[in-house]
Design an enzyme around this catalytic site. Structure first.
Site, mmCIF file in Angstrom:
data_model
loop_
_atom_site.group_PDB
_atom_site.id
_atom_site.type_symbol
_atom_site.label_atom_id
_atom_site.label_comp_id
_atom_site.label_asym_id
_atom_site.label_seq_id
_atom_site.Cartn_x
_atom_site.Cartn_y
_atom_site.Cartn_z
ATOM 1 N N GLU A 1 71.351 81.180 37.730
ATOM 2 C CA GLU A 1 72.280 82.304 37.588
ATOM 3 C C GLU A 1 73.651 81.878 37.086
ATOM 4 O O GLU A 1 74.557 82.709 36.988
ATOM 5 C CB GLU A 1 72.394 83.033 38.929
ATOM 6 C CG GLU A 1 71.091 83.715 39.321
ATOM 7 C CD GLU A 1 71.098 84.245 40.745
ATOM 8 O OE1 GLU A 1 70.312 85.154 41.035
ATOM 9 O OE2 GLU A 1 71.888 83.728 41.570
ATOM 10 N N TRP B 1 62.618 87.776 45.141
ATOM 11 C CA TRP B 1 61.462 87.035 44.629
ATOM 12 C C TRP B 1 61.194 85.761 45.407
ATOM 13 O O TRP B 1 60.159 85.128 45.245
ATOM 14 C CB TRP B 1 61.641 86.711 43.135
ATOM 15 C CG TRP B 1 62.731 85.708 42.830
ATOM 16 C CD1 TRP B 1 64.080 85.909 42.931
ATOM 17 C CD2 TRP B 1 62.567 84.367 42.361
ATOM 18 N NE1 TRP B 1 64.764 84.764 42.551
ATOM 19 C CE2 TRP B 1 63.867 83.807 42.191
ATOM 20 C CE3 TRP B 1 61.466 83.576 42.044
ATOM 21 C CZ2 TRP B 1 64.074 82.504 41.745
ATOM 22 C CZ3 TRP B 1 61.678 82.268 41.596
ATOM 23 C CH2 TRP B 1 62.970 81.760 41.455
ATOM 24 N N LYS C 1 72.605 76.063 38.492
ATOM 25 C CA LYS C 1 72.651 76.415 39.909
ATOM 26 C C LYS C 1 71.387 75.971 40.629
ATOM 27 O O LYS C 1 71.438 75.448 41.748
ATOM 28 C CB LYS C 1 72.820 77.929 40.057
ATOM 29 C CG LYS C 1 72.873 78.415 41.493
ATOM 30 C CD LYS C 1 72.984 79.930 41.553
ATOM 31 C CE LYS C 1 73.016 80.423 42.993
ATOM 32 N NZ LYS C 1 73.007 81.897 43.093
ATOM 33 N N GLN C 2 70.250 76.208 40.008
ATOM 34 C CA GLN C 2 68.984 75.855 40.645
ATOM 35 C C GLN C 2 67.937 75.589 39.574
ATOM 36 O O GLN C 2 68.131 75.883 38.406
ATOM 37 C CB GLN C 2 68.500 76.971 41.564
ATOM 38 C CG GLN C 2 68.021 78.219 40.844
ATOM 39 C CD GLN C 2 67.582 79.305 41.802
ATOM 40 O OE1 GLN C 2 68.408 80.065 42.282
ATOM 41 N NE2 GLN C 2 66.293 79.393 42.060
#
Length: 772
Positions: free
Chosen positions: A488, A357, A600-601
């Protein structure tokens, strides 16, 4: 973090040879042209640590997945872009000694990647164990003027001896991927041919039966005078080459020119591959090295005219942004709608070279502004052509009636990811694909895309979301259970805010798109909806979900919760993490990560970035200030979103801090993972940080708007963008902003919400004092 690349505006420079850095440099100095790519492996023998890599676009292998195969709906394979035939190899022997930089005493080593011209040059002096000293100069490029061709000029000069020099240029197809299961090799021999100075090898992949023919032509020169030497043919298993032997004197320069072609059965009938490869070799050989080099230089000059970002006052930042732009154009040129962008591009094997993505969320904005419209359109058509597979993917998981779930990882449209929490749960990727359609139309104004391609995809995605939610009697709301968001470090959560938001937005946009197509072409609309067995009741179902969707929120603080129960976690901040425990994905158990609050992000912030128009500044600020201190940024995709949002919030210090984290991520090996390939898709985020962040560029109501600021570390910055038939040069200084229209079409632009009419071939300059 490494810091061995020399600062230079147009060149990536490594001085001195350190074997411990070699695999990192092999990634950084990689070359490509959208059709093929090559890591910066040495031409001569190297027995030290190396990651060989030569890749041909669109050619892959369905390697059997090692996990999850027994679960219903689980992918049977993990697709991998294959390490193809090594075409750069040239074995060098001085008398009976092989030139090997792992055993020789190497001095004066210098490697230069000239980004303006797309050329890699390497020079060094090597002292062999016998005491003989040679000087080498190698030049290499993958032509973007002819994207099936690679070229090498390899010059060697004996400095303190005379003797016998033997050169063996070769093509080696006996290769394997570093991560192949059980060290399996994926290529079978089909045919080879060696005729004089030409050599060809034709290989076929197992299972998928792609065929690739690689051919080469060799010319030899002494002190620039052409030599006519009859070479000796060399054949081994999946290996062809020629041996050229000659006597040399001290200070005589011998130059070998190797012109190579890589042709694939993706573009030619298999029974014509060898013939076509010979034709390409004949054509390019007749041009010669100098002409091919000139074509390469001119083609790259054109690309830089369309896409360069110029930073005054910070050489390190200038080098970094050009490196990111350079690698993006090496990876994807938009000529073929069957190709896409892997997270590592042509620089390594991690992530299989497959499509994620990342393309839709990060790369599409870059190509919209820096390349012809057809380039970004082809990225969308890639997904349109795989809609049937997306419907099959959804059906494997129990969805029906045309619901489409695009894969998290794919080469041909089939899901091929081998981690369950990604394969089954990270379904937000569907929303990124829908958003890319919206983004493309918002930027280009090309609403015809909806009737030709886009609406069909949007309906399939909306149908998926409708079936993926369920009604909660307890909440009296629609909910979404068992998902993984962009972060994630959370798996199998309920009501991920970002995913829920995307689901309702997709259904709303699909409804709006259907109305647009109906207004554009009622007959076409009726025909399309009939072919999809579309019932108007579906609009009502979507509207009900849109109205009644549940979004987790802490009402006391006004924070959108990443998912249900996020505040049940112990709210430790990243600043309290000891440096010895970072990165946590390398130092902690997965169980510990999942129970932690660390992100994580960008997750919630990713949604606020996509849909910032729907939220006031204070809402964005509250959520930014809450989530940023909890984000470890262990995804390369994370810092750019934070940089753009920080710029929007006028938090210039943090905007620049996050820009630096993404801009030199690979050049400085920030996360100690550059050796397995560059972070190509996050490089688009670097461009976004400058153009959408520092320049504040947005498209609102069909017009470009800017809300710029100049980082204090810079004297100025400027960039060129294409927008709806015009090319604009935007320059931002400490005094204000200048926009020059390079076309004869008038355009209206906004600067800090004040609108200006910019006439064709004219420019406007607005001082900061006028914008207060």
């Amino acid at each position: 973090m490494k810091n061995y690349i020399k600062a230079d505006e147009w060149n990536i420079i490594e001085e001195g040879f350190d074997p411990h850095l070699n695999k990192i440099s092999e990634s950084i100095f990689s070359l490509g042209n959208g059709r093929m790519g090559q890591r910066a492996n040495f031409e001569e023998t190297y027995t030290g640590e190396t990651l060989p890599g030569n890749y041909v676009a669109g050619v892959y292998y369905p390697d059997k997945t090692r996990v999850g195969w027994w679960k219903n709906g689980y992918p049977e394979y993990f697709a991998k872009v294959l390490n193809a035939a090594n075409w750069v190899g040239i074995e060098v022997k001085i008398d009976d000694e092989v030139l090997d930089l792992a055993t020789a005493d190497v001095s004066d080593f210098k490697r230069v990647l000239n980004m303006h011209a797309g050329i890699l040059e390497r020079t060094f002096t090597a002292k062999l164990k016998s005491g003989k000293i040679v000087k080498v100069k190698a030049i290499r490029f993958c032509s973007i003027a002819d994207d099936e061709v690679g070229v090498i000029s390899y010059s060697i000069t004996p400095l303190n001896f005379g003797g016998k020099l033997t050169l063996m240029p070769f093509i080696d197809g006996d290769v394997k991927n570093q991560d192949s299961n059980y060290d399996e090799k994926f290529w079978d021999m089909v045919a080879d041919e060696i005729t004089g100075t030409e050599a060809y090898i034709k290989l076929r992949t197992k299972k998928t039966e792609f065929e690739v023919c690689t051919g080469s032509n060799i010319k030899l020169y002494k002190n620039n005078e052409k030599l006519n030497i009859n070479p000796e043919a060399v054949r081994k298993e999946k290996f062809v080459g020629q041996t050229f032997s000659l006597d040399v004197k001290a200070k005589e320069e011998i130059t070998l020119i190797k012109i190579v072609a890589n042709l694939s059965s993706e573009n030619y009938p298999k029974d014509e591959l060898l013939k076509k490869t010979k034709s390409v070799i004949a054509k390019t050989t007749s041009k010669g090295f100098d002409v091919l080099l000139k074509e390469q230089t001119e083609a790259w000059a054109t690309k830089w005219e369309e896409s360069d970002i110029i930073i005054e006052g910070d050489v390190s930042a200038q080098q970094a942004i050009r490196f990111n732009i350079f690698q993006l154009f090496q990876t994807y040129t938009g000529k073929d709608d069957r190709l896409n962008i892997g997270p590592k591009g042509f620089t390594g094997e991690k992530y299989g070279g497959s499509t994620y993505w990342d393309t839709e969320a990060y790369c599409v904005p870059f190509y919209l502004a820096t390349a012809p419209q057809e380039v970004s359109k082809n990225l969308l058509i890639y997904r349109y052509k795989q809609l049937g597979k997306a419907i099959e993917n959804a059906a494997k998981l129990g969805f029906k009636d045309g619901a489409a779930l695009y894969p998290m990882v794919t080469m041909n449209g089939e899901e091929c990811h081998n981690e369950w929490e990604i394969t089954f749960e990270e379904i937000h990727r569907n929303g990124a694909i829908a958003f890319a359609i919206y983004n493309y139309i918002r930027y280009t104004g090309d609403e015809s895309y909806l009737s030709d391609f886009g609406l069909e995809v949007l309906i399939g995605i909306a149908r998926f979301w409708k079936q993926r939610v369920n009604w909660s009697s307890d909440k009296q709301k629609y909910v979404m259970l068992g998902v993984t968001g962009p972060n994630e470090y959370e798996n199998n959560v309920n009501n991920n805010w970002y995913t829920n938001l995307l689901a309702t937005w997709c259904m709303r946009y699909a409804t709006e798109a259907a109305e647009i197509v109906q207004n554009q072409s009622p007959e076409k609309s009726a025909s399309l909806l009939k072919s999809l067995n579309f019932d108007a009741k579906e609009f009502a179902d979507w509207a009900d979900i849109i109205e009644k969707m549940y979004y987790p929120e802490d009402t006391e603080t006004g924070i959108f919760l990443q998912q249900d129960g996020y505040l049940d976690k112990e709210q430790t901040l990243v600043k309290d993490l000891p440096a010895s425990e970072r990165p946590i994905n390398q130092k902690w158990s997965w169980d510990r990560i999942l129970r932690s609050p660390f992100i994580k992000q960008a997750d919630v912030l990713q949604g606020l970035y996509f849909f910032e128009e729907d939220y006031d500044l204070e809402t964005i600020r509250r959520n930014f200030d809450f989530y940023e201190p909890r984000t470890v940024h262990e995804s390369s995709l994370s810092p750019c979103v934070h940089s753009i949002l920080a710029a929007k919030l006028n938090d210039e210090a943090r905007a620049y801090e996050f820009y630096l984290r993404t801009a030199r991520l690979d050049l400085d090996d920030y996360n100690n993972d550059t050796e397995d390939g560059l972070h190509i898709t996050s490089m688009a985020g670097t461009w976004m940080s400058v153009v959408e962040g520092f320049a504040g560029m947005r498209v609102r109501d069909g017009k470009l708007q800017f809300n710029p600021f100049l980082p204090t570390q810079w004297k100025s910055f400027s960039f060129t963008i294409g927008f709806r038939g015009v090319t604009l040069k935007v320059t931002i200084t400490e005094n204000g902003i200048n926009i020059k229209n390079n076309n004869d079409v008038d355009v209206e632009v906004a600067i800090k919400n004040q609108f200006y009419k910019l006439k064709g071939n004219a420019e406007i300059e607005v001082n900061n004092a006028e914008l207060v």
